[in-house]
Design an enzyme around this catalytic site. Structure first.
Site: not given
Ligand code: AMP
Ligand code: ZN
Length: 134
Positions: A102, A100
Site C-alpha cells: 500500500h 501487495h
Molecule cells: P490488505 O488488508 O492489506 O489485504 O489490503 C487489501 C486492500 O485491497 C484493501 O485496502 C481493499 O480495499 C483493496 N481492494 C480489494 N479489492 C479491490 C479491488 N477490486 N480494487 C482495488 N482495491 C481493492
C-alpha cells in the site's frame, strides 16, 4: 479466476481497476476503499501470498516500482509524505492473499483512519486518469 485470486484477475484484466502504472512484472492501481487521496496498491503480476513466499528477486524489482509510483503520486498530488504498508496474514489484517504494497499519501499533519471506507467511483476514475504514468 486463476487461484481464485481477485488481484490475479485484475493483473490479467478480467476485473477492471483504476490502473495508474503497468509494466512487464507489476501493476499499480488505486485502492477502492482508500485511507487517503491517492491510496495505491502495487502488486507483482505473478501470484504469491505474502512477503515470505515471494522470491527476493521479485521483491527487489517490486520495491523499485513502489518507489517510482510513490514518488510520482507525492509530486502529482502535492502530498507531504506517505506510508508504505504491507500486511502478512489475517492476524496482521491481510484481506487479499496476493502480495501487495500500500502507498498511502499523507497531507500536512492530518490524522487519517487506517480503516477502509468505500471510495467514490467517479472520483477514483478521475484520480486514476490524473495519476496515470505513461
Ligand atoms: P490488505 O488488508 O492489506 O489485504 O489490503 C487489501 C486492500 O485491497 C484493501 O485496502 C481493499 O480495499 C483493496 N481492494 C480489494 N479489492 C479491490 C479491488 N477490486 N480494487 C482495488 N482495491 C481493492
Ligand atoms: Zn493472485
Amino acid at each position: 479466476m486463476k487461484n481464485n485470486c481477485i488481484f490475479c484477475a485484475i493483473a490479467e484484466g478480467e476485473i477492471p481497476s483504476f490502473k495508474i502504472y503497468e509494466d512487464e512484472m507489476c501493476l499499480a492501481y488505486l485502492d477502492i476503499n482508500p485511507f487517503s487521496k491517492g491510496h495505491t496498491l502495487v502488486i507483482p503480476k505473478a501470484h504469491s501470498e505474502g512477503l515470505l513466499d515471494t522470491p527476493c528477486e521479485t521483491l527487489a524489482e517490486l520495491v523499485k516500482r513502489v518507489k517510482k509510483v510513490a514518488s510520482h503520486i507525492k509530486a502529482t498530488l502535492n502530498a507531504d509524505g506517505f506510508n508504505i504498508l504491507q500486511n502478512n496474514g489475517e492476524a496482521a489484517g491481510q484481506t487479499v492473499k496476493h502480495i501487495h504494497f500500500h502507498i498511502v499519501p499523507r497531507y500536512g499533519m492530518n490524522e487519517i483512519s487506517f480503516e477502509s471506507s468505500k471510495g467514490d467511483m467517479y472520483e477514483l476514475k478521475a484520480l486514476a486518469e490524473r495519476l496515470r504514468i505513461a
